[in-house]
Design a protein around this motif. Structure first.
Motif, short mmCIF file in Angstrom:
data_model
loop_
_atom_site.label_atom_id
_atom_site.label_comp_id
_atom_site.label_asym_id
_atom_site.label_seq_id
_atom_site.Cartn_x
_atom_site.Cartn_y
_atom_site.Cartn_z
N GLY A 1 86.91 38.52 -26.07
CA GLY A 1 88.06 39.19 -26.66
C GLY A 1 89.36 38.47 -26.36
O GLY A 1 90.15 38.17 -27.27
N SER A 2 89.59 38.16 -25.09
CA SER A 2 90.83 37.49 -24.70
C SER A 2 90.88 36.06 -25.23
O SER A 2 91.94 35.58 -25.64
CB SER A 2 90.99 37.50 -23.18
OG SER A 2 89.88 36.90 -22.55
N LYS A 3 89.73 35.36 -25.26
CA LYS A 3 89.71 33.98 -25.77
C LYS A 3 89.99 33.96 -27.27
O LYS A 3 90.76 33.11 -27.76
CB LYS A 3 88.36 33.32 -25.47
CG LYS A 3 87.98 33.28 -24.00
CD LYS A 3 89.03 32.61 -23.15
CE LYS A 3 88.61 32.58 -21.68
NZ LYS A 3 89.67 32.10 -20.79
N MET A 4 89.37 34.88 -28.03
CA MET A 4 89.64 34.94 -29.46
C MET A 4 91.10 35.34 -29.71
O MET A 4 91.73 34.89 -30.67
CB MET A 4 88.72 35.95 -30.13
CG MET A 4 87.25 35.54 -30.16
SD MET A 4 86.95 34.11 -31.22
CE MET A 4 85.15 34.08 -31.25
N GLY A 5 91.65 36.19 -28.83
CA GLY A 5 93.06 36.56 -28.94
C GLY A 5 93.98 35.37 -28.80
O GLY A 5 94.98 35.25 -29.52
#
Length: 321
Positions: free
Chosen positions: A63-67
């Motif tokens: 989630g944070s990486k795609m963000g």
């Protein structure tokens, strides 16, 4: 394909050829071909880029990486137009395309040096202090137990489309494509005819929709990793729906003038980007649930379906708008 790098290289080559065509095109069909190659490149880079991120990080960090990926996408969206406009105004028609060729050329070189984690030995990525607790007896290859061998079933598009979580993700992607693109043919016309704004003023208003995406994507990704995709997606889709509907209300006679419209555009832009962020790790989770051996069969097809859904929304939104 085993390697994701080479289709991405092909996509960047398509972008380079497309940009050269824009630079030197003299006929209408050349512009059409340039746009086709541009779309081909976009599909390759987006689909396989998402796969690369999913390959490289555990699910609880996706989630944070795609963000972060979407954050840099937002940077390009916001900076590209004013930089291109400035180069066009001060230097000429060819200047923005020359800049794009330089950027795409740098991207092409970086793709050639890309190291794919999924195709490298796992020990490359292990902590050097870790020691393997392997018993000496396991070094000898044991006789294969034929009773435990199973033929792995290939994951097809039809099998993916039977997954409710993936269908929900595709619906959000389609809706997001509609919502983000419905304003392109409508809002500038309205700002011009109703408020009498020129192109610079219209561009400044549209920035109100784009700038919040800098915060929306990383924040939504962080919350997704901590609390799951459903919490983020449901709440932000609801906010996006309400704010999109309310954008039609402000006019010249509204108290505050243009300010209420700008506030609604900020809310709508934030929620639209926030609702698409949890969809990207959700797709990887669906693929892993279908692969009992921690494989990634079907991952490329899943992200391709995501791009198709978003692309259909980007087609339908402006037409309905």
């Amino acid at each position: 394909m085993k390697h994701r790098k080479w289709p991405m290289v092909a996509g960047i080559l398509g972008l380079l050829v497309s940009t050269f065509l824009f630079l030197f095109a003299q006929a209408y069909w050349e512009l059409l071909l340039a746009r086709f190659l541009q779309g081909f490149s976009d599909s390759c880079v987006w689909t396989l880029g998402m796969c690369l991120i999913a390959d490289s990080f555990p699910l609880n960090e996706l989630g944070s990486k795609m963000g972060i990926v979407l954050f840099f996408h937002s940077c390009g969206l916001v900076l590209g137009a004013p930089i291109g406009g400035t180069l066009f105004h001060n230097i000429g028609y060819k200047a923005p395309f020359i800049l794009c060729i330089c950027l795409a050329g740098l991207d092409f070189i970086l793709r050639l040096f890309l190291v794919e984690r999924r195709n490298q030995p796992p020990e490359w990525y292990n902590d050097s202090n870790e020691t393997s607790a392997v018993e000496p007896s396991t070094i000898v290859n044991p006789a294969p137990d034929s009773t435990k061998e199973k033929v792995k079933e290939r994951i097809t598009i039809l099998k993916l489309l039977r997954q409710n979580r993936l269908i929900a993700s595709l619906v959000i992607a389609f809706s997001n494509g509609c919502v983000f693109n419905v304003f392109e043919p409508t809002l500038p016309v309205r700002l011009s005819s109703e408020w009498g704004y020129n192109s610079s003023q219209i561009g400044a208003v549209l920035l109100a929709q784009a700038i919040p995406t800098f915060v929306a994507s990383p924040l939504a990704g962080y919350i997704t990793d901590r609390y799951g995709a459903k919490v983020v997606a449901f709440s932000t889709v609801l906010i996006c729906a309400v704010s999109t509907m309310l954008i039609g209300i402000p006019n010249q006679n509204t108290t505050g003038g243009i300010a209420p419209l700008i506030v609604l555009l900020v809310i709508q832009g934030f929620s639209a980007f926030a609702c698409i962020t949890p969809v990207l790790p959700e797709i990887a989770i669906v693929v892993q649930s279908l692969n009992g051996d921690d494989g990634d069969d079907g991952q490329g097809m899943s992200y391709a379906l995501f791009n198709i859904a978003f692309g259909l929304g980007a087609l339908v939104g402006p037409l309905f708008g």
